[in-house]
Design a protein around this motif. Structure first.
Motif, PDB file in Angstrom:
ATOM      1  N   LEU A  31     -44.077   2.042 -12.199  1.00  0.00           N
ATOM      2  CA  LEU A  31     -44.833   0.805 -12.023  1.00  0.00           C
ATOM      3  C   LEU A  31     -45.475   0.747 -10.640  1.00  0.00           C
ATOM      4  N   GLY A  32     -44.800   1.317  -9.644  1.00  0.00           N
ATOM      5  CA  GLY A  32     -45.413   1.373  -8.319  1.00  0.00           C
ATOM      6  C   GLY A  32     -46.661   2.231  -8.312  1.00  0.00           C
ATOM      7  N   ARG A  33     -46.599   3.360  -9.006  1.00  0.00           N
ATOM      8  CA  ARG A  33     -47.778   4.234  -9.087  1.00  0.00           C
ATOM      9  C   ARG A  33     -48.903   3.548  -9.858  1.00  0.00           C
ATOM     10  N   LEU A  34     -48.558   2.894 -10.984  1.00  0.00           N
ATOM     11  CA  LEU A  34     -49.577   2.166 -11.744  1.00  0.00           C
ATOM     12  C   LEU A  34     -50.120   0.993 -10.932  1.00  0.00           C
ATOM     13  N   GLY A  35     -49.225   0.362 -10.147  1.00  0.00           N
ATOM     14  CA  GLY A  35     -49.666  -0.779  -9.351  1.00  0.00           C
ATOM     15  C   GLY A  35     -50.658  -0.401  -8.274  1.00  0.00           C
ATOM     16  N   ARG A  36     -50.625   0.864  -7.833  1.00  0.00           N
ATOM     17  CA  ARG A  36     -51.598   1.300  -6.835  1.00  0.00           C
ATOM     18  C   ARG A  36     -52.966   1.584  -7.464  1.00  0.00           C
ATOM     19  N   ARG A  37     -53.006   1.594  -8.799  1.00  0.00           N
ATOM     20  CA  ARG A  37     -54.286   1.791  -9.480  1.00  0.00           C
ATOM     21  C   ARG A  37     -54.941   0.476  -9.879  1.00  0.00           C
ATOM     22  N   SER A  38     -54.132  -0.549 -10.106  1.00  0.00           N
ATOM     23  CA  SER A  38     -54.668  -1.824 -10.565  1.00  0.00           C
ATOM     24  C   SER A  38     -53.785  -2.951 -10.072  1.00  0.00           C
ATOM     25  N   ARG A  39     -54.420  -3.970  -9.478  1.00  0.00           N
ATOM     26  CA  ARG A  39     -53.646  -5.116  -9.021  1.00  0.00           C
ATOM     27  C   ARG A  39     -53.033  -5.868 -10.189  1.00  0.00           C
ATOM     28  N   ASP A  40     -53.774  -5.976 -11.300  1.00  0.00           N
ATOM     29  CA  ASP A  40     -53.221  -6.654 -12.469  1.00  0.00           C
ATOM     30  C   ASP A  40     -52.001  -5.912 -12.998  1.00  0.00           C
TER      31      ASP A  40
END
Length: 701
Positions: free
Chosen positions: A116-125
């Motif tokens: 989720l941290g890696r995905l969170g760095r791709r999209s704020r949503d």
């Protein structure tokens, strides 16, 4: 991961031992059962003693009717041992299951947080959605970890504590071991229960605390020029118009959509709010002010404040969950119980993933907002604004900090005083602040150098010199372009700031009075409790002496009278030595070690007392026999010397440390001693601060 894996491995080891113990207990039971059956089948002789009925157990031989009685007793014990062994077989699977489940939960949560941290760095949503899920999952996962580890630990302890029953049945030693196990089990279950209850309470506590702002709102009628600038910039950027504009003396520019409290008075304020510090409105030219306001409004246009509003509760919830784990697992020395550390480590890892993702988006958000501010003015104005705020901030702090500390002697117009200070001393060289990150109440900023370079500018000598130019003589008149009554507003802002300062001073003074009255004027003597040790020595001496007398008087089988007299004499001599030393200790009583007075501490063994104001720190360490206290003294303290022939005290003049070893303190625990010394130190410091306040209050303004 290590603790649950260790618990899993320990359970597997116990499982093998449990099977072996059960098989051995059943084999012994079967063997004794055969003996009982054989003895019961023997015909009872009509008269005389049946010497053929024999039972051997524990190195003893029993014959006749006693053999059957003892055999039946042994069979009963073996029946109990088999029952215990079969019950113990249930415990290792519990240990294995708890360790395995905790390990799987930890691995899944670590993996989920990392992904989720890696995905969170791709999209704020994605960041908000993913960690919103983590926010709700983390408290129950942490609670499950704590409970399962506690259950696994309890099962492992009970398994080991029941082991002696298999060999010798219920005895004094096994009862003691079971008692110790019961204490460990109770402590573990109590810790787990506290953690679960506190974590349960944090599930609903996801609302962030309101942001406290020292300032007041200004309406379009009160600040027509300022609102015109705000409206014009919001229209050009396509940003949402703020619901409120708040001005004050402290802090920097920022926007917020979360809950706020305006001080003094703690008036609640909601909606989109733009905060503008009055000193910067006067110190910065109009184009630089416009660049900063454009930067802040760009956060509204990009949904940054809404993003923060959605994300801050996640921080609040995770942080409170970790606080609950720490508070529930804190043990006597202030550290966290080993049973709670896996949950704490997991929570910290999740928070680290938050921080990495948030800092990534924070950099991008700030760079985008800087570009927006430059778009409505110029890149040069935006770069100068970044540098000038850093260069002017020390002058603002040099005026506001003393005013906050001594509001009675503060000038009536703090903004005018700030400008006078800036004109007299000039602004700081901004080159020294290029690597600094500008402060913000909720977000982080990239270093100033990177922000300037992202604008296509270089912090060269010309730009730095322009940014550190002192304010012009008419800088205060700049406020007339923003506000209808700037003089009245400046005095009102000064009064707001000083009112908060006076409230803080009252709270500080109340806290100081409370600390100063924690101890009175009495002297407290801390003595070493030597009575238990002296009684033990005396008792051992009496036992040895009696044993020596018994040997000398009655002898001992296998020893000649001469040997008995020799051994008895040695035992008696040892007993007399112990007895003499014990009586000497009893006669000494409980010698004093520390004498605590309101303004000083006397260490018995030093020639002079030490004033509390000269004690920089006190460290206490538990030893096998008591407590070791170390006093760190300030450099200006006349270092005390040891008293010739006095109590053993170690003085290290080079390191400025006095070390005081002692046994267990009389009438208190080691923690109680630490709390007592802490109260005396706090009381002395509070009295000195109050005295300084009284002197400053009596001084003429």
């Amino acid at each position: 991961m290590l603790l649950p894996l260790a618990l899993l491995a320990f359970g597997l080891w116990q499982q093998g031992r449990g099977l072996d113990d059960q098989q051995e207990a059943e084999a012994r039971q079967a063997g004794i059962a055969k003996v009982v059956a054989r003895l019961e089948a023997r015909p009872v002789p009509s008269r005389g003693f049946d010497s053929g009925a024999v039972f051997r157990d524990g190195g003893h031989n029993y014959a006749g009717p006693l053999a059957l009685i003892k055999a039946r007793e042994a069979l009963g014990q073996r029946d109990t041992a088999v029952t215990v062994a079969r019950a113990r077989r249930v415990l290792p699977p519990v240990v294995i299951g708890c360790g395995a489940v905790v390990g799987v939960l930890s691995a899944l949560m670590l993996l989920a947080a990392a992904v989720l941290g890696r995905l969170g760095r791709r999209s704020r949503d994605a960041l908000v959605r993913g960690f919103s899920l983590v926010r709700h999952l983390l408290p129950p996962v942490l609670g499950a970890q704590v409970v399962l580890l506690a259950v696994g630990f309890v099962a492992a302890v009970i398994f080991e504590a029941a082991g002696p029953v298999l060999d010798g049945g219920f005895s004094t030693e096994s009862a003691k071991l079971l008692g110790i196990a019961a204490i460990a089990v109770g402590a573990s279950l109590w810790t787990a229960a506290r953690a679960v209850l506190q974590l349960r309470g944090t599930v609903k506590l996801f609302a962030p605390d309101p942001l406290a702002i020292i300032g007041r709102t200004v309406s379009p009628a009160e600040a027509p020029g300022l609102w015109r600038v705000v409206d014009k910039l919001a229209a050009r950027l396509g940003a949402l118009r703020p619901d409120n504009v708040v001005v004050g003396l402290s802090g920097g520019f920022f926007v917020s959509s979360g809950p706020k409290l305006l001080q003094p008075g703690d008036a609640p304020l909601g909606g989109r709010t733009l905060y503008l510090p009055l000193p910067f409105l006067a110190l910065l030219p109009e184009d630089e002010v416009a660049a900063i306001i454009g930067h802040e409004l760009a956060h509204f246009s990009g949904g940054d404040t809404e993003y923060s509003l959605r994300f801050l509760p996640i921080y609040a919830g995770v942080g409170r969950s970790l606080d609950a784990v720490v508070e529930a697992g804190r043990v006597g020395d202030g550290t966290v119980s080993p049973l709670m550390r896996p949950a704490l480590r997991l929570g910290l890892f999740v928070m680290d993933q938050f921080h990495h993702a948030v800092r990534h988006w924070s950099r991008l958000r700030e760079f985008a907002a800087d570009a927006a501010g430059a778009e409505v003015t110029s890149a040069g104005a935006a770069a100068r604004a970044l540098l000038r705020t850093s260069a002017a901030d020390p002058r603002i702090g040099e005026t506001l900090a003393p005013a906050f500390q001594a509001p009675r002697s503060a000038p009536p117009d703090l903004l005018a005083a700030i400008l006078a200070q800036a004109a007299e001393r000039g602004l700081d060289d901004p080159a020294g602040h290029l690597e600094a990150e500008q402060p913000h109440p909720t977000d982080t900023h990239p270093p100033t150098r990177q922000r300037i370079q992202a604008l296509g500018q270089q912090p060269g000598p010309a730009l730095l010199a322009e940014a550190m130019a002192p304010p012009p003589p008419g800088a205060l008149a700049r406020l007339g372009g923003y506000f209808a009554e700037p003089d009245r507003l400046c005095h009102a802002a000064t009064e707001d700031f000083l009112a908060v300062a006076r409230q803080a001073a009252r709270q500080e003074r109340d806290a100081l009075h409370s600390a100063a009255t924690e101890v009175g004027t009495e002297t407290v003597t801390v003595a070493e409790n030597r009575c238990p040790q002296a009684l033990l020595l005396t008792g051992v001496g009496v036992l040895f002496a009696l044993a020596g007398l018994a040997l000398a008087a009655f002898g001992l089988s296998g020893l000649s009278m001469g040997e008995a007299w020799l051994i008895g004499g040695v035992a008696g001599g040892i007993g007399l030595l112990f007895l003499a030393f014990g009586l000497f200790r009893l006669r000494q009583g409980n010698p004093p070690v520390l004498v605590l007075r309101p303004d000083e501490v006397l260490v018995v063994g030093l020639q002079a007392p030490v004033a509390w104001r000269h004690v920089l720190d006190v460290a206490m360490t538990g030893t096998r026999n008591g407590v070791e206290t170390r006093l760190l003294l300030s450099a200006e303290t006349p270092f005390p010397a040891r008293l010739a022939g006095g109590r053993r005290v170690t003085v290290d003049a080079r390191r400025r440390v006095v070390t005081v070893p002692m046994g267990a303190p009389r009438g208190m625990s080691p923690q109680g001693l630490a709390d007592l010394v802490g109260r005396y130190r706090r009381a002395d410091a509070a009295r000195r601060v109050l005295a300084e306040h009284e002197q400053s209050d009596e001084a003429p303004p």
